[in-house]
Design a protein around this motif. Sequence first.
Motif, short mmCIF file in Angstrom:
data_model
loop_
_atom_site.label_atom_id
_atom_site.label_comp_id
_atom_site.label_asym_id
_atom_site.label_seq_id
_atom_site.Cartn_x
_atom_site.Cartn_y
_atom_site.Cartn_z
N HIS A 69 0.83 -1.21 0.00
CA HIS A 69 0.00 0.00 0.00
C HIS A 69 0.86 1.25 0.00
O HIS A 69 0.68 2.15 -0.83
CB HIS A 69 -0.94 0.02 1.22
CG HIS A 69 -1.74 1.28 1.31
ND1 HIS A 69 -1.27 2.44 1.92
CD2 HIS A 69 -2.97 1.59 0.85
CE1 HIS A 69 -2.17 3.39 1.82
NE2 HIS A 69 -3.21 2.89 1.18
N ARG A 131 -2.55 -2.09 6.52
CA ARG A 131 -3.15 -0.76 6.43
C ARG A 131 -4.27 -0.57 7.44
O ARG A 131 -4.37 0.49 8.09
CB ARG A 131 -3.68 -0.56 5.00
CG ARG A 131 -4.53 0.68 4.80
CD ARG A 131 -5.09 0.68 3.38
NE ARG A 131 -5.98 1.81 3.15
CZ ARG A 131 -7.26 1.83 3.50
NH1 ARG A 131 -7.79 0.77 4.12
NH2 ARG A 131 -8.00 2.90 3.25
N GLU A 132 -5.12 -1.57 7.61
CA GLU A 132 -6.27 -1.42 8.50
C GLU A 132 -5.84 -1.23 9.94
O GLU A 132 -6.46 -0.47 10.68
CB GLU A 132 -7.21 -2.62 8.37
CG GLU A 132 -7.90 -2.71 7.01
CD GLU A 132 -8.63 -1.42 6.66
OE1 GLU A 132 -9.35 -0.88 7.53
OE2 GLU A 132 -8.47 -0.96 5.51
N LEU A 135 -4.72 2.35 10.57
CA LEU A 135 -5.82 3.31 10.58
C LEU A 135 -6.87 3.00 11.64
O LEU A 135 -7.86 3.72 11.76
CB LEU A 135 -6.51 3.33 9.20
CG LEU A 135 -5.67 3.86 8.03
CD1 LEU A 135 -6.46 3.74 6.73
CD2 LEU A 135 -5.25 5.30 8.27
N ARG A 140 -4.98 4.70 16.92
CA ARG A 140 -5.10 6.10 16.51
C ARG A 140 -4.04 6.99 17.16
O ARG A 140 -3.49 7.90 16.53
CB ARG A 140 -6.50 6.61 16.86
CG ARG A 140 -6.81 8.06 16.47
CD ARG A 140 -6.78 8.25 14.96
NE ARG A 140 -7.55 7.29 14.23
CZ ARG A 140 -8.86 7.39 13.97
NH1 ARG A 140 -9.55 8.42 14.44
NH2 ARG A 140 -9.47 6.47 13.25
N GLY A 144 -0.87 5.21 14.49
CA GLY A 144 -1.42 6.24 13.62
C GLY A 144 -0.67 7.56 13.77
O GLY A 144 -0.31 8.21 12.78
N GLU A 157 0.05 5.81 -1.39
CA GLU A 157 -0.85 6.78 -0.78
C GLU A 157 -0.44 7.06 0.66
O GLU A 157 -0.20 6.14 1.44
CB GLU A 157 -2.28 6.24 -0.81
CG GLU A 157 -3.30 7.14 -0.12
CD GLU A 157 -4.61 6.44 0.14
OE1 GLU A 157 -5.49 7.05 0.80
OE2 GLU A 157 -4.77 5.27 -0.28
N LEU A 159 -0.99 7.59 4.28
CA LEU A 159 -2.06 7.32 5.25
C LEU A 159 -2.32 8.50 6.18
O LEU A 159 -3.37 8.57 6.81
CB LEU A 159 -1.71 6.08 6.07
CG LEU A 159 -1.77 4.74 5.33
CD1 LEU A 159 -1.28 3.63 6.24
CD2 LEU A 159 -3.18 4.45 4.85
N GLU A 161 -3.16 11.33 5.46
CA GLU A 161 -4.33 12.07 4.98
C GLU A 161 -5.62 11.52 5.57
O GLU A 161 -6.66 12.19 5.54
CB GLU A 161 -4.39 12.03 3.46
CG GLU A 161 -3.19 12.67 2.77
CD GLU A 161 -3.01 14.12 3.17
OE1 GLU A 161 -4.03 14.81 3.37
OE2 GLU A 161 -1.85 14.57 3.29
N ARG A 162 -5.59 10.32 6.11
CA ARG A 162 -6.77 9.69 6.71
C ARG A 162 -6.74 9.73 8.24
O ARG A 162 -7.59 9.12 8.89
CB ARG A 162 -6.90 8.25 6.23
CG ARG A 162 -7.07 8.12 4.72
CD ARG A 162 -7.02 6.66 4.29
NE ARG A 162 -7.21 6.52 2.85
CZ ARG A 162 -8.38 6.27 2.27
NH1 ARG A 162 -9.47 6.15 3.00
NH2 ARG A 162 -8.44 6.15 0.97
N LEU A 163 -5.74 10.39 8.79
CA LEU A 163 -5.57 10.44 10.23
C LEU A 163 -5.75 11.87 10.74
O LEU A 163 -5.61 12.83 9.97
CB LEU A 163 -4.18 9.92 10.61
CG LEU A 163 -3.96 8.42 10.36
CD1 LEU A 163 -2.49 8.07 10.33
CD2 LEU A 163 -4.69 7.60 11.42
#
Length: 293
Positions: A69, A131-132, A135, A140, A144, A157, A159, A161-163
Amino acid sequence: MNRSDLTDGTARTSGTHGVDGAGAVRRPGLDAQGFIAREGSLTRVPDVFRPVVAAARDRLPDVFGERLHSAYLYGSIPRGTARVGRSDLDLLVALREEPADADRDAVRALGEAVDEEFGQIDGVGTLLYGRERLLSEMERYDLGWFVACLCTPLLGEDLAERLPRYRPDSLLARETNGDLARRLPGWRERIEGAPDTEEARRPLVRFMSRHLVRTGFTLVMPRWQGWTSDLREMAEAFSAYHPERASQMRTAAHYGYEPVGDAGVLRSYVDDLGPWLAEEYARVHGTKAPRPD
């Protein structure tokens, strides 16, 4: 993009010293809003280490293919503070699924090959996660946060940006380093099981010194209200609040960079400084939520 080029994919800028709108001096490592700024950048990689980074980046897709990923650098190389022949290459690799033992074997073999090929580095350390998990809510404020604030994007990508953004608060302190008490029995086993040589003890001193200094720093981080990855700066921040332990922490910071193979140092870590720090940490911040083995 030419894969031989190292261009900076970092989306979040690094923090600086400065003055906020109210005229107060900001602590290092924070942005203007008081969040921990992402440290490191591909543009900071010293020229001598660029071939090493490029080799790792180019070979990771060959190892994992479509299952890869993303990949990240962390540590002294993307911070621009690495020392030739002394620093290691630190990588974090995120797979699209949870890694298996074969994946760990493969990434270990890749690290050994890169380490053997490039004399600029002293080892390769790779963290490998799905990846899971990175995230997940459980991670977190640990893994994370590590990805979002301490890792520099290398492939795929980002990650981060999703945190969320992170502040140097007690929750972050608890979930990053609030497990020292659970670690100490394993440390004692590693010390007892190590060969009785300075060469064998030196890596243990380095590892434990760094862990204790980082734990000491995050103990006081919510009061200090800033972030740094420099061990000496961490020790000084700690010492301002715990002068009775200042000498021990400054010595540990020194050994984190220049380790010795002294059995007495290791005993002092697991019999004195470590237990005290674990107890104080639990009193101030509580203990970290347990994670799967």
